[in-house]
Design a protein around this motif. Structure first.
Motif, PDB file in Angstrom:
ATOM      1  N   ALA A 139      26.822  24.026 -43.289  1.00 36.29           N
ATOM      2  CA  ALA A 139      27.671  23.018 -43.941  1.00 36.29           C
ATOM      3  C   ALA A 139      28.546  22.334 -42.893  1.00 36.29           C
ATOM      4  O   ALA A 139      29.222  22.992 -42.101  1.00 36.29           O
ATOM      5  N   GLY A 140      28.520  21.044 -42.883  1.00 31.83           N
ATOM      6  CA  GLY A 140      29.364  20.291 -41.961  1.00 31.83           C
ATOM      7  C   GLY A 140      28.737  20.003 -40.612  1.00 31.83           C
ATOM      8  O   GLY A 140      29.318  19.264 -39.811  1.00 31.83           O
ATOM      9  N   ALA A 141      27.565  20.563 -40.344  1.00 31.55           N
ATOM     10  CA  ALA A 141      26.952  20.381 -39.027  1.00 31.55           C
ATOM     11  C   ALA A 141      26.583  18.925 -38.763  1.00 31.55           C
ATOM     12  O   ALA A 141      26.773  18.410 -37.655  1.00 31.55           O
ATOM     13  N   ILE A 142      26.049  18.259 -39.784  1.00 28.86           N
ATOM     14  CA  ILE A 142      25.642  16.857 -39.627  1.00 28.86           C
ATOM     15  C   ILE A 142      26.857  15.992 -39.351  1.00 28.86           C
ATOM     16  O   ILE A 142      26.860  15.146 -38.443  1.00 28.86           O
ATOM     17  N   GLU A 143      27.939  16.208 -40.107  1.00 28.37           N
ATOM     18  CA  GLU A 143      29.158  15.432 -39.924  1.00 28.37           C
ATOM     19  C   GLU A 143      29.763  15.672 -38.546  1.00 28.37           C
ATOM     20  O   GLU A 143      30.258  14.740 -37.901  1.00 28.37           O
ATOM     21  N   GLN A 144      29.716  16.915 -38.102  1.00 31.25           N
ATOM     22  CA  GLN A 144      30.272  17.241 -36.783  1.00 31.25           C
ATOM     23  C   GLN A 144      29.505  16.521 -35.678  1.00 31.25           C
ATOM     24  O   GLN A 144      30.098  15.970 -34.741  1.00 31.25           O
ATOM     25  N   LEU A 145      28.177  16.501 -35.792  1.00 28.51           N
ATOM     26  CA  LEU A 145      27.376  15.830 -34.781  1.00 28.51           C
ATOM     27  C   LEU A 145      27.584  14.315 -34.846  1.00 28.51           C
ATOM     28  O   LEU A 145      27.590  13.640 -33.808  1.00 28.51           O
ATOM     29  N   LYS A 146      27.757  13.775 -36.062  1.00 31.59           N
ATOM     30  CA  LYS A 146      28.004  12.334 -36.214  1.00 31.59           C
ATOM     31  C   LYS A 146      29.304  11.936 -35.519  1.00 31.59           C
ATOM     32  O   LYS A 146      29.395  10.856 -34.904  1.00 31.59           O
ATOM     33  N   ILE A 147      30.301  12.776 -35.591  1.00 29.60           N
ATOM     34  CA  ILE A 147      31.564  12.498 -34.902  1.00 29.60           C
ATOM     35  C   ILE A 147      31.333  12.373 -33.405  1.00 29.60           C
ATOM     36  O   ILE A 147      31.858  11.458 -32.745  1.00 29.60           O
ATOM     37  N   TRP A 148      30.522  13.286 -32.852  1.00 26.49           N
ATOM     38  CA  TRP A 148      30.217  13.231 -31.420  1.00 26.49           C
ATOM     39  C   TRP A 148      29.396  11.987 -31.085  1.00 26.49           C
ATOM     40  O   TRP A 148      29.582  11.374 -30.025  1.00 26.49           O
ATOM     41  N   ALA A 149      28.480  11.609 -31.963  1.00 27.78           N
ATOM     42  CA  ALA A 149      27.689  10.398 -31.730  1.00 27.78           C
ATOM     43  C   ALA A 149      28.606   9.173 -31.678  1.00 27.78           C
ATOM     44  O   ALA A 149      28.474   8.315 -30.785  1.00 27.78           O
TER      45      ALA A 149
END
Length: 301
Positions: A139-149
């Motif tokens: 949970a939250g992994a996609i959002e976390q990576l999007k922040i880095w992108a």
């Protein structure tokens, strides 16, 4: 504080233990080598490997005619530096695009943060970078990576939470080709190395990538937490069997790490350490330099 200073600070426990064990031994005798072995054990190098290092050191001492403890200590550092010096292709050495980096590891080692820092470095070199969110489990992994992108101005490909990870990898490969991306970095779920179904999922991701682009993935990076010590060896064994590792990233070397796991990993798998993490900042993921690392661990006798 510079990189080397932070590394020295992180590995100060090992360095002080070596000093307390070894410095009082003035003669090149069994007491010296027992103290050296005890110091290496305390540094998380591992019992079997400590014995092999001592055996190799004794042979080389005889071959070189060394008769003093300082000479033997410096020879040990030289030999361990050679152990840590493993060379493999890097992104600039391989022509096909996209250069594909698959990042693997267990939960909590800092995979997603490592990906963000890698993306930042590559973007600073003028590379066009894409991040692929193949961790659809946490949970939250996609959002976390999007922040880095967003932070690194990298392209981004994702599906929804719970989506098939191999499908995400396929979509990212296709998008990277269509957008003329230089480097595609794929995040994966922080699978426990004892979970067979999750390791099977990783193998499926690899099959899909290879079917799409035979030369990929170019790099399979295992991220390990230096503070876990010898448990990192077991992790590497399982991931290497499933995926065939090409490189390592060792994180959290600014904390309570003893550092010996780096020597154990390169000796065991002959895989280069690509990066080390010495802090939380975006620039704290740095290239690995074997000689500096050994000096930070052992210092002068």
């Amino acid at each position: 504080m510079g990189l080397f200073d932070r590394l020295k600070e992180g590995l100060s426990k090992t360095r002080s233990q070596f000093g307390s064990f070894v410095k009082n031994e003035n003669a090149l005798n069994s007491d010296f080598f027992e103290a050296l072995e005890e110091a290496m054990l305390s540094a998380d190098i591992g019992m079997d490997l400590c014995g092999r290092i001592i055996d190799d050191l004794l042979i080389e001492i005889k071959n070189r005619g060394i008769s003093d403890t300082v000479g033997a200590y410096n020879l040990m550092k030289e030999m361990l530096t050679e152990d840590l010096t493993v060379t493999r292709l890097a992104a600039e050495d391989f022509p096909p695009k996209p250069w594909v980096i698959l990042v693997v590891g267990v939960n909590g080692v800092g995979k997603t943060t490592t990906i963000g820092k890698l993306a930042s470095e590559l973007r600073s070199q003028g590379k066009k970078v894409m991040l692929g969110a193949a961790d659809t489990f946490r949970a939250g992994a996609i959002e976390q990576l999007k922040i880095w992108a967003d932070r690194t101005q990298s392209d981004f490909v994702a599906q929804h939470e719970g989506a098939d990870a191999a499908s995400v990898a396929f979509d990212a490969m296709e998008a990277a080709k269509n957008r003329d991306v230089d480097v595609l970095i794929l995040d994966t779920a922080g699978r426990l190395h004892v979970k067979v179904n999750l390791m099977n999922e990783l193998e499926k991701i690899l099959r899909v990538i290879k079917r799409n682009t035979p030369h990929a993935p170019n790099e399979i990076l295992l991220v390990v937490d230096a503070t876990t010590g010898q448990n990192a060896i077991k992790q590497a064994e399982v991931f290497n069997a499933a995926a065939g590792l090409t490189g390592l990233v060792i994180t959290k070397l600014d904390g309570t790490a003893k550092g010996g796991v780096a020597i154990a990993l390169t000796r065991r798998f002959n895989v280069p350490i690509r990066k080390i993490g010495v802090g939380e900042g975006i620039d704290d993921l740095q290239d690995f330099h074997p000689k500096e690392y050994i000096e930070a661990m052992f210092g002068e006798l």
